[in-house]
Design a protein around this motif. Structure first.
Motif, short mmCIF file in Angstrom:
data_model
loop_
_atom_site.label_atom_id
_atom_site.label_comp_id
_atom_site.label_asym_id
_atom_site.label_seq_id
_atom_site.Cartn_x
_atom_site.Cartn_y
_atom_site.Cartn_z
N VAL A 3 -10.09 6.92 3.09
CA VAL A 3 -9.13 6.15 2.37
C VAL A 3 -8.02 5.43 3.55
CG1 VAL A 3 -7.28 5.96 0.64
CG2 VAL A 3 -9.04 7.52 0.34
N VAL A 4 -7.94 4.03 3.18
CA VAL A 4 -7.19 3.33 4.25
C VAL A 4 -5.84 2.71 3.45
CG1 VAL A 4 -7.00 1.22 5.97
CG2 VAL A 4 -9.12 2.88 5.71
N GLY A 5 -4.78 2.94 3.92
CA GLY A 5 -3.64 2.39 3.23
C GLY A 5 -2.57 1.85 4.36
N ASP A 6 -1.67 0.99 3.48
CA ASP A 6 -0.83 0.51 4.61
C ASP A 6 0.71 0.55 3.64
OD1 ASP A 6 0.74 -0.95 6.70
OD2 ASP A 6 -0.31 -2.64 6.34
N GLU A 7 1.70 0.50 4.53
CA GLU A 7 2.95 0.81 3.95
C GLU A 7 3.59 -0.43 3.49
OE1 GLU A 7 6.74 1.13 6.56
OE2 GLU A 7 5.08 1.70 7.77
N ILE A 8 4.53 -0.37 2.48
CA ILE A 8 5.01 -1.73 2.20
C ILE A 8 6.49 -1.30 2.21
CG2 ILE A 8 5.87 -3.02 0.23
CD1 ILE A 8 3.09 -2.55 -0.99
N SER A 9 7.24 -1.94 3.19
CA SER A 9 8.67 -1.74 3.22
C SER A 9 9.57 -3.03 3.53
CB SER A 9 8.97 -0.91 4.50
OG SER A 9 8.71 -1.47 5.80
#
Length: 56
Positions: A3-9
């Motif tokens: 699972v690859v994810g990225d942050e939202i900030s």
């Protein structure tokens, strides 16, 4: 499984208030435009708010 994810900030995108044009992102800190924690908390409230149809 991978699972690859990225942050939202607020540091990784640009956000402005549609009605006032006020900055709601890292510019609050960079240009001393207000209280960073208050601004970021306000963005979180907007994201977590119920849909407009569900508001009283």
């Amino acid at each position: 499984e991978i699972v690859v994810g990225d942050e939202i900030s607020m540091d990784s995108m640009r956000l402005w208030d549609k009605e006032t044009g006020a900055s709601l992102d890292k510019d609050v800190y960079r240009f001393s435009k207000g209280d960073v924690m208050e601004t970021y908390a306000g963005v979180a409230e907007r994201i977590l708010a119920p849909p407009l149809d569900d508001r009283v």
